[in-house]
Design an enzyme around this catalytic site. Structure first.
Site, mmCIF file in Angstrom:
data_model
loop_
_atom_site.group_PDB
_atom_site.id
_atom_site.type_symbol
_atom_site.label_atom_id
_atom_site.label_comp_id
_atom_site.label_asym_id
_atom_site.label_seq_id
_atom_site.Cartn_x
_atom_site.Cartn_y
_atom_site.Cartn_z
ATOM 1 N N ASP A 213 0.859 -1.176 0.000
ATOM 2 C CA ASP A 213 0.000 0.000 0.000
ATOM 3 C C ASP A 213 0.904 1.238 0.000
ATOM 4 O OD1 ASP A 213 -2.059 -1.850 0.481
ATOM 5 O OD2 ASP A 213 -1.735 -1.684 2.649
ATOM 6 N N ASP A 256 -4.371 1.717 3.549
ATOM 7 C CA ASP A 256 -5.076 0.630 4.239
ATOM 8 C C ASP A 256 -4.884 0.768 5.748
ATOM 9 O OD1 ASP A 256 -5.853 -0.297 1.793
ATOM 10 O OD2 ASP A 256 -4.888 -2.261 1.947
ATOM 11 N N ARG A 306 -13.612 0.142 -2.806
ATOM 12 C CA ARG A 306 -13.043 0.366 -1.474
ATOM 13 C C ARG A 306 -12.801 1.846 -1.197
ATOM 14 N NH1 ARG A 306 -8.712 -4.641 -0.628
ATOM 15 N NH2 ARG A 306 -10.170 -6.298 -1.131
HETATM 16 CA CA CA Z 1 -3.083 -3.712 1.625
#
Ligand code: CA
Ligand code: CA
Length: 433
Positions: A213, A256, A306
């Site tokens: 991420d 995240d 998301r």
């Molecule tokens: Ca991730």
């Protein structure tokens, strides 16, 4: 402007001081999260490295300088790291550019050999890759990880120097099991995994998964992510290859928030051109009682899904702007997913939905998550998104939550102007001092 006399008169309450600390006299690097500004303002609040002494204020322009300034991930001395210009994470200590081939060198990994070794037609779909090529892939990935993952210690502010284009390309800031971190005014671009892993058991047809991420919070508390820009540019997902009929995905999340992270405020960022943008909770069994996140005044544009995917926690989404028009090949699936009993309040957000787009597709869920809230606008019209979603879905969202947001500084009671106002007040580069 508030005078010193006024501050004294106010009794030097911590909350008042925090507000005044940002009243124009304190530079960007020393600013702290304002009082009541979302979940990260809870308890001790979020001050990052603002208390750093002059020996712990750094300006960095290269990967090696960034690594040195961060120091040990367990050293909690307050520090401010000012990023000047764009740091390419895929460079060595001397500043030389590193490619995927450089990381693979000496490991025996080759993409062609890997793809041949685990082809479902011959390897099957019942077991995870193992053997020579998977071992080589893991070794190559470890080399890239060592180079591009930056571990952020407690009590740290990382901030782009105003007036320059500042950011990190190809890197991953990891805030793991530490408290009190501020990340501001940075452009995070092109965080790419050179060595995606095939998982034949992920979903019905398997998936290629990647590891990094742009910013990853794991067991992190009191984090303020403010005025950053996230983008896959310059290599968009439409350039990804396909193996075994599945996208060879080189991108993981933008931001995240997982593994029991808690008390996070995500404010005035721009999330653009990305697939799996923000995960809250790594699985349906991530930590109960944590994952409390406020997400406000962000722009989400060219996002597939998301935005966020929310699990378990108490999550407040307010005054965000979602443009669900396809952009650079990123065709949105949904914006907000509430699952695993997530308690989402979505309040006074604005959506643009292009002609032919369906309001029922803006949400998603597993039948256990909640989304409450009001004042949401779709193309300027007040809309009950949950009602539209539930009318079209078998796994219905619950419409009540177990909490009432109180840390809501700066909340706007109408979403009407957000598409215009957020265009010039979000992302990296708009803060000037
Ligand atoms: Ca991730
Ligand atoms: Ca992934």
């Amino acid at each position: 402007m508030v005078s010193v006399a006024a501050v004294t008169a106010a009794g030097l309450g911590a909350a008042v001081f925090a507000l005044n600390a940002n009243a124009g006299t304190v530079d960007l690097a020393h600013q702290v999260l304002p009082a009541k500004d979302g979940w990260a303002a809870s308890g001790t609040g979020t001050t990052g490295g603002s208390k750093a002494d002059s020996a712990h204020v750094y300006t960095v322009s290269t990967r090696a300088q960034l690594v040195k300034a961060l120091g040990s991930s367990t050293n909690s001395t307050a520090k401010i790291i000012q990023v000047k210009g764009v740091i390419d994470a895929n460079t060595d200590d001397a500043g030389k550019k590193l490619t995927c081939s450089d990381y693979a060198a000496g490991t025996g990994y080759s993409q062609a050999a890997y793809v041949k070794a685990y082809d479902p037609a011959t390897y099957g779909r019942s077991k995870l890759p193992s053997g020579t090529q998977e071992t080589a892939r893991a070794a190559a990935q470890a080399k890239q990880s060592k180079n591009i993952v930056f571990k952020v210690p407690a009590n740290t502010t990382i901030v782009g120097v105003p007036g320059t284009k500042a950011g990190i390309t190809g890197g991953s800031l990891q805030v793991k099991s530490v408290d009190n971190v501020i990340i501001r005014n940075l452009t995070f671009a092109a965080t790419e995994d050179c060595f995606p892993q095939w998982d034949p058991t992920d979903g019905d047809t398997g998936n290629w998964n990647s590891a990094y991420d742009a910013v990853t919070l794991r067991g992190a508390t009191h984090v303020w992510a403010d005025h950053n820009t996230f983008t896959d540019a310059p290599s968009f997902d439409k350039a990804n290859k396909t193996f075994y009929g599945r996208e060879y995905q080189i991108h993981d999340g933008d931001l995240d928030i997982t593994n029991g992270s808690d008390l996070v405020t995500v404010e005035r960022n721009q999330f653009t051109n990305h697939d799996k943008t923000m995960l809250i909770g790594s699985s349906d069994t991530d930590s109960v009682g944590k994952l409390r996140v406020s997400i406000h005044h962000n722009v989400w544009k060219g996002i597939i899904q998301r935005a966020p995917l929310a699990r378990i926690g108490q999550i407040h989404l307010y005054n965000n702007y979602f443009d669900t028009t396809a952009l650079n090949g990123y065709a949105p699936l949904y914006s907000i997913n509430s699952r695993a009993k997530a308690q989402v309040v979505a309040q006074n957000n604005a959506w643009t939905v292009p002609s032919g787009g369906k309001v029922a597709k803006l949400l998603s869920g597993d039948g256990t998550g909640s989304i409450a809230g009001s004042g949401n606008l779709v193309n300027g019209t007040t809309t009950d998104l949950v009602a539209a979603y539930n009318a079209a879905s078998s796994k219905k969202l619950k419409t009540t939550v177990n909490w009432t947001p109180t840390l809501t500084a700066g909340i706007e009671s109408s979403a009407k102007n957000l598409p215009t106002s957020l265009a010039t007040t979000t992302g990296a580069g708009v803060l000037t001092n």
